[in-house]
Write a protein that holds these residues in place. Structure first.
Motif, PDB file in Angstrom:
ATOM      1  N   GLY A 200       0.892  -1.192  -0.058  1.00 40.67           N
ATOM      2  CA  GLY A 200       0.108   0.070  -0.134  1.00 40.67           C
ATOM      3  C   GLY A 200       0.838   1.314  -0.048  1.00 40.67           C
ATOM      4  N   PRO A 201       0.275   2.548  -0.046  1.00 39.76           N
ATOM      5  CA  PRO A 201       0.775   3.554   0.007  1.00 39.76           C
ATOM      6  C   PRO A 201       2.067   3.863   1.080  1.00 39.76           C
ATOM      7  CG  PRO A 201      -1.460   3.851  -0.072  1.00 39.76           C
ATOM      8  CD  PRO A 201      -1.178   2.630   0.039  1.00 39.76           C
ATOM      9  N   LEU A 202       2.845   4.560   0.895  1.00 41.04           N
ATOM     10  CA  LEU A 202       3.941   4.850   1.907  1.00 41.04           C
ATOM     11  C   LEU A 202       3.541   6.432   2.533  1.00 41.04           C
ATOM     12  CD1 LEU A 202       7.315   3.878   0.076  1.00 41.04           C
ATOM     13  CD2 LEU A 202       5.946   2.474   1.680  1.00 41.04           C
ATOM     14  N   GLY A 203       3.934   6.402   3.788  1.00 38.68           N
ATOM     15  CA  GLY A 203       3.582   7.528   4.593  1.00 38.68           C
ATOM     16  C   GLY A 203       4.099   7.382   6.284  1.00 38.68           C
ATOM     17  N   LYS A 204       3.659   8.526   6.864  1.00 38.87           N
ATOM     18  CA  LYS A 204       3.919   8.236   8.202  1.00 38.87           C
ATOM     19  C   LYS A 204       3.497   6.974   8.966  1.00 38.87           C
ATOM     20  CE  LYS A 204       0.153  10.969  10.356  1.00 38.87           C
ATOM     21  NZ  LYS A 204      -0.068  10.121  11.457  1.00 38.87           N
ATOM     22  N   ASP A 205       2.220   6.481   8.572  1.00 41.65           N
ATOM     23  CA  ASP A 205       1.807   5.454   9.244  1.00 41.65           C
ATOM     24  C   ASP A 205       2.349   4.155   8.264  1.00 41.65           C
ATOM     25  OD1 ASP A 205       0.045   6.774  10.947  1.00 41.65           O
ATOM     26  OD2 ASP A 205      -1.061   7.129   9.235  1.00 41.65           O
ATOM     27  N   ASN A 206       3.067   4.099   7.514  1.00 44.40           N
ATOM     28  CA  ASN A 206       3.496   3.020   6.635  1.00 44.40           C
ATOM     29  C   ASN A 206       4.980   3.679   5.840  1.00 44.40           C
ATOM     30  OD1 ASN A 206       4.036   0.438   5.467  1.00 44.40           O
ATOM     31  ND2 ASN A 206       3.120   1.052   3.633  1.00 44.40           N
ATOM     32  N   PRO A 207       5.916   3.761   6.766  1.00 44.95           N
ATOM     33  CA  PRO A 207       7.255   4.402   6.172  1.00 44.95           C
ATOM     34  C   PRO A 207       8.031   3.343   5.420  1.00 44.95           C
ATOM     35  CG  PRO A 207       7.457   4.060   8.731  1.00 44.95           C
ATOM     36  CD  PRO A 207       6.032   3.652   8.390  1.00 44.95           C
ATOM     37  N   PRO A 208       8.806   3.890   4.525  1.00 46.09           N
ATOM     38  CA  PRO A 208       9.599   2.895   3.564  1.00 46.09           C
ATOM     39  C   PRO A 208      10.295   1.982   4.510  1.00 46.09           C
ATOM     40  CG  PRO A 208      10.596   4.887   3.436  1.00 46.09           C
ATOM     41  CD  PRO A 208       9.411   5.081   4.294  1.00 46.09           C
ATOM     42  N   GLY A 209      10.639   0.646   4.113  1.00 45.91           N
ATOM     43  CA  GLY A 209      11.774  -0.127   4.693  1.00 45.91           C
ATOM     44  C   GLY A 209      12.940  -0.113   3.989  1.00 45.91           C
ATOM     45  N   LEU A 210      14.111  -0.171   4.689  1.00 44.44           N
ATOM     46  CA  LEU A 210      15.244  -0.306   4.115  1.00 44.44           C
ATOM     47  C   LEU A 210      15.834  -1.496   3.760  1.00 44.44           C
ATOM     48  CD1 LEU A 210      17.291   2.587   5.968  1.00 44.44           C
ATOM     49  CD2 LEU A 210      15.874   2.874   3.947  1.00 44.44           C
ATOM     50  N   ASP A 211      15.456  -2.570   4.378  1.00 41.06           N
ATOM     51  CA  ASP A 211      15.783  -4.131   4.285  1.00 41.06           C
ATOM     52  C   ASP A 211      17.394  -4.270   4.205  1.00 41.06           C
ATOM     53  OD1 ASP A 211      15.438  -6.709   3.621  1.00 41.06           O
ATOM     54  OD2 ASP A 211      14.961  -6.665   1.683  1.00 41.06           O
ATOM     55  N   ARG A 212      17.853  -3.864   5.040  1.00 42.73           N
ATOM     56  CA  ARG A 212      19.300  -3.711   5.053  1.00 42.73           C
ATOM     57  C   ARG A 212      20.069  -4.628   5.934  1.00 42.73           C
ATOM     58  NH1 ARG A 212      22.559   1.778   3.422  1.00 42.73           N
ATOM     59  NH2 ARG A 212      21.080   2.456   1.744  1.00 42.73           N
ATOM     60  N   PRO A 213      20.913  -5.328   5.618  1.00 42.28           N
ATOM     61  CA  PRO A 213      21.664  -6.347   6.824  1.00 42.28           C
ATOM     62  C   PRO A 213      22.340  -5.617   7.879  1.00 42.28           C
ATOM     63  CG  PRO A 213      23.177  -5.903   4.918  1.00 42.28           C
ATOM     64  CD  PRO A 213      22.245  -5.030   4.586  1.00 42.28           C
ATOM     65  N   ALA A 214      22.387  -6.603   9.135  1.00 40.07           N
ATOM     66  CA  ALA A 214      23.052  -6.220  10.459  1.00 40.07           C
ATOM     67  C   ALA A 214      24.571  -7.072  10.036  1.00 40.07           C
ATOM     68  CB  ALA A 214      22.263  -6.496  11.493  1.00 40.07           C
ATOM     69  N   PRO A 215      25.507  -6.380  10.860  1.00 36.60           N
ATOM     70  CA  PRO A 215      25.525  -5.111  11.684  1.00 36.60           C
ATOM     71  C   PRO A 215      25.336  -3.849  11.058  1.00 36.60           C
ATOM     72  CG  PRO A 215      27.574  -5.920  11.760  1.00 36.60           C
ATOM     73  CD  PRO A 215      26.757  -6.967  11.038  1.00 36.60           C
ATOM     74  N   SER A 216      24.736  -2.797  11.400  1.00 40.23           N
ATOM     75  CA  SER A 216      24.868  -1.433  10.659  1.00 40.23           C
ATOM     76  C   SER A 216      26.025  -0.933  10.828  1.00 40.23           C
ATOM     77  CB  SER A 216      23.798  -0.587  11.033  1.00 40.23           C
ATOM     78  OG  SER A 216      23.817   0.530  10.710  1.00 40.23           O
ATOM     79  N   PRO A 217      26.784  -0.398   9.907  1.00 41.11           N
ATOM     80  CA  PRO A 217      27.837   0.374  10.081  1.00 41.11           C
ATOM     81  C   PRO A 217      27.844   1.677  10.747  1.00 41.11           C
ATOM     82  CG  PRO A 217      27.034   0.610   7.596  1.00 41.11           C
ATOM     83  CD  PRO A 217      26.244  -0.369   8.356  1.00 41.11           C
ATOM     84  N   LEU A 218      26.487   2.126  10.875  1.00 43.59           N
ATOM     85  CA  LEU A 218      26.484   3.271  11.504  1.00 43.59           C
ATOM     86  C   LEU A 218      26.659   3.195  13.269  1.00 43.59           C
ATOM     87  CD1 LEU A 218      23.173   4.708  10.059  1.00 43.59           C
ATOM     88  CD2 LEU A 218      25.435   5.357   9.370  1.00 43.59           C
ATOM     89  N   LEU A 219      26.696   1.937  13.534  1.00 49.15           N
ATOM     90  CA  LEU A 219      26.734   1.632  14.909  1.00 49.15           C
ATOM     91  C   LEU A 219      28.282   0.953  15.399  1.00 49.15           C
ATOM     92  CD1 LEU A 219      23.092   0.061  15.530  1.00 49.15           C
ATOM     93  CD2 LEU A 219      24.297   2.364  15.977  1.00 49.15           C
TER      94      LEU A 219
END
Length: 343
Positions: free
Chosen positions: A207-226
């Motif tokens: 369905g439509p993306l928005g504040k009640d259904n934000p996009p998903g990044l579907d990225r692996p862990a571990p995140s390089p940000l952390l």
């Protein structure tokens, strides 16, 4: 003699701010702040001690085996993960930092939708504030760990005694093993929350993306940000443009126009503490596309990364031989017996 005792800045502040009755309001807030404020810490209020289960799945030694440094023996793990209705170090932020967004990586919400009330730069600042806080906790743990082993490489028995559980709240100064475990545990809490509170591992609903259904990044862990062990926050351009965490507020309309914590979190469900396998997600986003399972496995993976990086930080700080003894002291239940320095 052991190394000098380290003074924990959080404990100095907490000792001034928290009275003997402070824990009860914190637990009450845990119950009142929506279905869950973070991955669960208690086995009540719709939670299933998810932080404990994640930590055990990531770092427990196999039953009946001694630690090789990569895992924690039972009594030491009890202090980190919690047990018998105790919060443990990983649950400590849900006692005295429950309304501190940076302790849980909250309020870094953003959508590319025109007119969204927070821009990308502000959302990134909020996220980097979280990462900086977790890096501080991580470093506090590394610093305190030095007190578990004397400069001559001998284990300091009194600083490693676990006859009584560690205390991680109310400003009570603990043994150095407890202080080291607290720094690590508070860092792990925020790392684990990142996967529950953000869309890093997610897939969006149909369905439509928005504040009640934000996009998903579907990225692996571990995140390089952390990468907490670096001691440096990631560069702002490395934060994905569509990354969002949830807005959290105790005010009824405080997040009305934002991606909300209640809609994005994957906080609650059943986790097998031995395997990390999941079932029965209860949050709306957690029920979509296996998102609860994705968040849990991301958190387990990154918890293992953080402990590996913690051990590397010990080596950088104290040198290889002493760091190995410190790591042994932190993970073994009887370090005075098991962690004699190399001759």
């Amino acid at each position: 003699m052991g190394t000098p005792r380290h003074h924990h800045p959080l404990r100095r502040r907490a000792g001034r701010l928290l009275g003997a009755a402070a824990l009860a309001p914190a637990v009450l807030l845990t119950a009142q702040a929506g279905p869950a404020r973070a991955f669960g810490t208690v086995s009540a209020f719709g939670q299933h001690a998810e932080h404990e289960a994640i930590t055990r799945a990531a770092l427990a030694c196999a039953p009946g085996t001694r630690s090789d440094g990569t895992c924690f023996e039972p009594r030491s793990l009890d202090q980190l993960a919690g047990h018998k209705r105790t919060f443990g170090a990983v649950g400590a932020p849900d006692t005295d930092e429950i309304v501190v967004p940076a302790a849980h990586c909250d309020n870094a919400d953003f959508l590319t939708t025109p007119g969204y009330p927070r821009d990308r730069a502000d959302a990134t600042r909020q996220l980097l504030a979280c990462i900086a806080r977790l890096q501080t906790r991580f470093t506090e743990g590394v610093t305190a760990a030095g007190g578990t082993v004397a400069a001559d490489g001998e284990v300091v028995p009194g600083e490693n005694d676990l006859t009584k559980d560690c205390t991680f709240t109310l400003g009570i100064r603990g043994r150095d093993k407890c202080e080291a475990i607290e720094g690590l545990g508070r860092a792990l809490h925020g790392v684990q929350d990142f996967y529950s509170h953000s869309n890093w591992t997610d897939k969006a609903a149909d369905g439509p993306l928005g504040k009640d259904n934000p996009p998903g990044l579907d990225r692996p862990a571990p995140s390089p940000l952390l990468a907490l062990g670096t001691g440096r926050p990631p560069a702002a351009p490395s934060v994905p443009a569509d990354l969002t965490t949830g807005c959290f507020s105790l005010l009824p309309l405080g997040c009305a126009r934002h991606v909300q914590h209640a809609g994005l979190n994957k906080d609650t469900g059943v986790i097998d503490p031995a395997t990390g396998n999941t079932s029965g997600p209860t949050s709306p986003r957690g029920k979509v596309a296996g998102n609860f399972d994705r968040a849990v496995h991301g958190a387990v993976t990154d918890t293992r990364r953080q402990w590996a990086d913690f051990r590397a930080a010990l080596t950088a700080r104290y040198g290889k031989d002493r760091a190995e003894t410190i790591g042994c002291a932190l993970t073994h239940d009887t370090p005075a017996r098991d962690c004699a320095p190399k001759s």
